[in-house]
Scaffold this motif. Structure first.
Motif, mmCIF file in Angstrom:
data_model
loop_
_atom_site.group_PDB
_atom_site.id
_atom_site.type_symbol
_atom_site.label_atom_id
_atom_site.label_comp_id
_atom_site.label_asym_id
_atom_site.label_seq_id
_atom_site.Cartn_x
_atom_site.Cartn_y
_atom_site.Cartn_z
ATOM 1 N N GLY A 247 0.825 -1.208 0.000
ATOM 2 C CA GLY A 247 0.000 0.000 0.000
ATOM 3 C C GLY A 247 0.853 1.250 0.000
ATOM 4 O O GLY A 247 1.962 1.255 -0.539
ATOM 5 N N PRO A 248 0.377 2.323 0.648
ATOM 6 C CA PRO A 248 1.107 3.587 0.622
ATOM 7 C C PRO A 248 2.440 3.486 1.366
ATOM 8 O O PRO A 248 2.523 2.897 2.438
ATOM 9 C CB PRO A 248 0.162 4.565 1.336
ATOM 10 N N GLN A 249 3.459 4.054 0.778
ATOM 11 C CA GLN A 249 4.742 4.244 1.457
ATOM 12 C C GLN A 249 4.921 5.742 1.649
ATOM 13 O O GLN A 249 4.880 6.510 0.694
ATOM 14 C CB GLN A 249 5.888 3.690 0.622
ATOM 15 N N THR A 250 5.095 6.141 2.900
ATOM 16 C CA THR A 250 5.223 7.563 3.229
ATOM 17 C C THR A 250 6.689 7.888 3.506
ATOM 18 O O THR A 250 7.350 7.193 4.280
ATOM 19 C CB THR A 250 4.375 7.923 4.452
ATOM 20 N N THR A 251 7.173 8.934 2.867
ATOM 21 C CA THR A 251 8.542 9.402 3.077
ATOM 22 C C THR A 251 8.517 10.752 3.773
ATOM 23 O O THR A 251 7.790 11.661 3.359
ATOM 24 C CB THR A 251 9.298 9.521 1.738
ATOM 25 N N TYR A 252 9.314 10.878 4.829
ATOM 26 C CA TYR A 252 9.531 12.154 5.512
ATOM 27 C C TYR A 252 10.973 12.572 5.241
ATOM 28 O O TYR A 252 11.913 11.841 5.588
ATOM 29 C CB TYR A 252 9.294 12.023 7.014
ATOM 30 N N SER A 253 11.150 13.714 4.624
ATOM 31 C CA SER A 253 12.494 14.148 4.267
ATOM 32 C C SER A 253 12.669 15.633 4.562
ATOM 33 O O SER A 253 11.727 16.421 4.468
ATOM 34 C CB SER A 253 12.776 13.876 2.783
ATOM 35 N N LYS B 224 14.101 0.342 11.586
ATOM 36 C CA LYS B 224 13.834 0.470 13.016
ATOM 37 C C LYS B 224 12.328 0.423 13.231
ATOM 38 O O LYS B 224 11.559 1.007 12.459
ATOM 39 C CB LYS B 224 14.408 1.782 13.563
ATOM 40 N N HIS B 225 11.920 -0.288 14.283
ATOM 41 C CA HIS B 225 10.505 -0.399 14.642
ATOM 42 C C HIS B 225 10.169 0.759 15.570
ATOM 43 O O HIS B 225 10.516 0.747 16.747
ATOM 44 C CB HIS B 225 10.264 -1.741 15.342
ATOM 45 N N LEU B 226 9.530 1.788 15.023
ATOM 46 C CA LEU B 226 9.187 2.965 15.806
ATOM 47 C C LEU B 226 7.811 2.817 16.438
ATOM 48 O O LEU B 226 6.876 2.307 15.817
ATOM 49 C CB LEU B 226 9.218 4.226 14.937
ATOM 50 N N VAL B 227 7.702 3.283 17.667
ATOM 51 C CA VAL B 227 6.444 3.209 18.423
ATOM 52 C C VAL B 227 6.020 4.619 18.798
ATOM 53 O O VAL B 227 6.791 5.367 19.424
ATOM 54 C CB VAL B 227 6.603 2.348 19.694
ATOM 55 N N ASN B 228 4.807 4.994 18.400
ATOM 56 C CA ASN B 228 4.242 6.318 18.708
ATOM 57 C C ASN B 228 3.142 6.164 19.747
ATOM 58 O O ASN B 228 2.363 5.208 19.692
ATOM 59 C CB ASN B 228 3.662 6.964 17.458
ATOM 60 N N PHE C 81 10.238 1.567 9.986
ATOM 61 C CA PHE C 81 10.751 2.711 9.250
ATOM 62 C C PHE C 81 12.121 2.363 8.678
ATOM 63 O O PHE C 81 12.886 1.622 9.291
ATOM 64 C CB PHE C 81 10.877 3.943 10.152
ATOM 65 N N MET C 82 12.426 2.924 7.508
ATOM 66 C CA MET C 82 13.718 2.721 6.855
ATOM 67 C C MET C 82 14.425 4.058 6.716
ATOM 68 O O MET C 82 13.796 5.061 6.369
ATOM 69 C CB MET C 82 13.512 2.092 5.473
ATOM 70 N N LYS C 83 15.728 4.069 6.994
ATOM 71 C CA LYS C 83 16.513 5.300 6.892
ATOM 72 C C LYS C 83 17.368 5.255 5.639
ATOM 73 O O LYS C 83 18.275 4.428 5.509
ATOM 74 C CB LYS C 83 17.400 5.479 8.129
ATOM 75 N N ASP C 84 17.080 6.162 4.708
ATOM 76 C CA ASP C 84 17.834 6.237 3.453
ATOM 77 C C ASP C 84 19.091 7.089 3.594
ATOM 78 O O ASP C 84 20.125 6.788 3.007
ATOM 79 C CB ASP C 84 16.958 6.796 2.337
ATOM 80 N N ASP C 85 18.984 8.176 4.339
ATOM 81 C CA ASP C 85 20.129 9.049 4.612
ATOM 82 C C ASP C 85 19.771 9.876 5.841
ATOM 83 O O ASP C 85 18.728 9.652 6.473
ATOM 84 C CB ASP C 85 20.482 9.930 3.405
ATOM 85 N N GLU C 86 20.615 10.844 6.184
ATOM 86 C CA GLU C 86 20.429 11.589 7.432
ATOM 87 C C GLU C 86 19.150 12.417 7.460
ATOM 88 O O GLU C 86 18.710 12.845 8.527
ATOM 89 C CB GLU C 86 21.642 12.502 7.662
ATOM 90 N N GLN C 87 18.546 12.632 6.291
ATOM 91 C CA GLN C 87 17.346 13.472 6.250
ATOM 92 C C GLN C 87 16.141 12.768 5.622
ATOM 93 O O GLN C 87 15.121 13.419 5.392
ATOM 94 C CB GLN C 87 17.641 14.763 5.467
ATOM 95 N N THR C 88 16.231 11.456 5.392
ATOM 96 C CA THR C 88 15.161 10.778 4.660
ATOM 97 C C THR C 88 14.780 9.467 5.337
ATOM 98 O O THR C 88 15.630 8.589 5.537
ATOM 99 C CB THR C 88 15.580 10.494 3.209
#
Length: 437
Positions: free
Chosen positions: A56-62, A87-91, A104-111
Motif C-alpha cells: 500500500g502507501p509508502q510515506t517518506t519524511y524528508s 527500526k521499529h518505531l512506536v508512537n 521505518f527505513m533510513k535512506d540518509d540523514e534526512q530521509t
C-alpha cells in the motif's frame, strides 16, 4: 488452463485460477486465503510463504527536521540510527497508549520511509508547522517471505547472494528479467528467518508471480490475510488491528476520518475501549524506549515502567473445553463459534476477552485465539496482572460476546513468544541455508 486469473487484477499481487477467495480487507482488495491456513501454518517451518497483504502507501519524511520530527513522535532513540537499516518505531498518545507502531527505513540523514502503519500521529505533529519536513506518498508492494527456504528462493529469483544481509538491513536489488528497481530487507513477523521485497506497485503482480513460480517447486505457499495473523501470534509480535487497536480510536476526530471502525467483540463490554488498547510495557516493548529525549507520552510511559501493572504472556487453550465449543454447535444453545485458524475473523483488534482466576476475579485481557497447524494447538496473547503471572498456572478465558452465552475455557500460561524453538531472524544461522546463487 491459464494459471493466472484473467479478470481484473488487484493492485499489488496477481489473481490465480486456483485461488478463489479475495476480499476487501481494511479498504484494499487482497487475497483472503491463498493456499489455505493449514498449509500456510506449516510453511515457515518447512519452506517459505509469500504474502502481499501489507502492501500500500509508502510515506517518506524528508528534510532537515525529519529526525527531530520522528524523535518527538517516537519512544525510540533515532539519533544513532544507521543509514540502510530499519527500526521499529512506536508512537504514543499523551496517556502512554500505542497510537501507531511500524517499520521505518533510513535512506540518509534526512530521509525516512514507512509502510503498513498509521502515520496520523506523525502527520498531526508535522501539521503544527514547527518542522522543515516534506511528506510524500507512493504506492508500493511489500512482499513478505519467511521459512528455511526463503533465502534460497529469493537468491534464485534475484540471481544474487544475500547471505551477508544482516538483520534489519536493506539494499537495492533486481530481478534480471524484470526492468524495475527492487529492495530487499531482512525483517519479518514470523519469529524465524524472514525477508521482505519492496518495489513500485505497478510491477507487483509481475514480481510476485516470478518469485512464486521460482519458489513453488521448493514448496512456497501463498499466504492470505486470513492466515497472516498466525505468525504474529505464535511468533510473539503483537500487532495493531490484529491483537489490539490504535489508541487514536479514543478520539472522535480520528473515528470520523478512519477508513474503518473495528468490530468490538468478545466478553469485554463494547464500551470498554481501554481494554482494546495497549501500552509498550504491556506488550513487552518498553526496552525500545529511551528516556533521553522528549516524546509524546513520555511522562505516562516512565511512570508505568517504574510500576508495571500487566505484562504479555501466551495462553494455551484447553482442548477439551474447546471441543465443547464445537460440540455445542449441534445443540439448540451453542456457544459462540470459533473460526479457524483465528477464532474471530480478522481484522480483530477490537476482540478482547476477560481472563480470570479460578475464583472468577479478572486478572487480565486476552486477544484473538489462534490455531497453528504446526503446533496443533490454540493460543492467544494476553496481558495479565504482573503478580499473577506464573508459567504453567491455569486461568480461565471467558470466550463469547458480552451479554451473550459465555464459555469458560481453561488455559495455561505458557512461553512467550510461543515460537521460540526455532532460530530467531536476528540470530538465525544463515550459513546453514543453501545458497540460491
Amino acid at each position: 488452463m491459464k494459471e493466472l486469473w484473467n479478470g481484473p487484477r488487484m493492485d499489488w499481487e496477481p489473481q490465480y485460477n486456483d485461488v478463489y477467495t479475495h476480499g476487501n480487507i481494511m479498504g484494499k482488495n487482497i487475497t483472503w486465503s491463498g493456499d489455505g491456513w493449514e498449509a500456510i501454518g506449516k510453511s515457515y517451518f518447512e519452506s517459505s510463504y509469500i504474502h502481499a497483504g501489507i502492501s500500500g502507501p509508502q510515506t517518506t519524511y524528508s528534510g532537515p527536521d525529519a529526525e527531530k520530527l520522528l524523535s518527538y513522535c517516537s519512544i525510540n532513540d533515532v539519533t544513532k540510527w544507521k543509514t540502510g537499516r530499519c527500526k521499529h518505531l512506536v508512537n504514543l498518545t499523551p496517556d502512554g497508549l500505542i497510537a501507531n507502531h511500524a517499520l521505518f527505513m533510513k535512506d540518509d540523514e534526512q530521509t525516512f520511509r514507512t509502510t503498513a502503519g498509521c502515520t496520523v500521529p506523525i502527520d498531526m505533529e508535522l501539521g503544527t508547522g514547527k518542522y522543515n519536513v516534506e511528506r510524500k506518498d507512493v504506492n508500493v508492494f511489500v512482499f513478505q517471505f519467511s521459512g528455511p527456504k526463503a533465502l534460497t528462493i529469493l537468491e534464485t529469483a534475484l540471481q544474487e547472494n544475500f547471505h551477508d544481509l544482516k538483520f534489519l538491513e536493506f539494499r537495492p536489488c533486481r530481478i534480471p528479467e524484470i526492468d524495475t528497481q527492487l529492495e530487499i530487507c531482512r525483517i519479518g513477523m514470523s519469529g524465524t528467518i524472514a525477508y521482505e521485497l519492496h518495489g513500485d506497485a505497478e510491477f507487483g503482480p509481475q514480481v510476485y508471480d516470478y518469485v512464486y513460480q521460482t519458489g513453488k517447486p521448493m514448496g512456497m505457499k501463498r499466504m492470505g490475510w486470513r492466515d497472516y495473523t498466525i505468525n504474529h501470534t505464535f511468533g510473539g509480535f503483537p500487532q495493531m488491528t490484529v491483537h489490539f487497536e490504535l489508541s487514536l480510536y479514543q478520539s472522535p476526530e480520528f473515528c470520523a476520518m478512519a477508513p474503518f471502525m473495528p468490530v468490538l467483540s468478545g466478553s469485554v463490554e463494547p464500551e470498554n475501549w481501554r481494554a482494546r488498547f495497549r501500552t509498550p510495557v504491556e506488550v513487552d516493548w518498553e526496552w525500545m524506549a529511551k528516556f533521553d529525549h522528549d516524546f509524546v507520552g513520555r511522562e505516562a510511559l516512565e511512570a508505568e515502567v517504574k510500576n508495571p501493572k500487566r505484562k504479555i504472556v501466551s495462553l494455551e487453550l484447553n482442548v477439551d473445553d474447546m471441543t465443547d465449543v464445537y460440540r455445542s454447535q449441534f445443540s439448540d444453545d451453542p456457544y459462540k463459534f470459533m473460526e479457524m485458524p483465528c477464532a474471530q475473523e480478522q481484522p480483530a483488534g477490537g476482540h478482547q476477552d476477560y481472563v480470570t482466576d479460578q475464583e472468577g476475579n479478572v486478572i487480565g485481557i486476552a486477544s484473538n485465539p489462534t490455531y497453528s497447524s504446526h503446533y496443533r494447538t490454540t493460543i492467544c496473547h494476553a496481558i495479565i496482572d504482573c503478580d499473577r503471572i506464573e508459567e504453567g498456572k491455569e486461568v480461565i478465558l471467558k470466550w463469547g460476546d458480552y451479554g451473550k452465552k459465555i464459555k469458560d475455557i481453561r488455559a495455561v500460561i505458557t512461553r512467550y513468544p510461543y515460537m521460540n524453538d526455532v532460530g530467531s531472524n536476528q540470530k538465525y544461522d544463515v550459513d546453514s541455508i543453501p545458497a540460491g546463487y
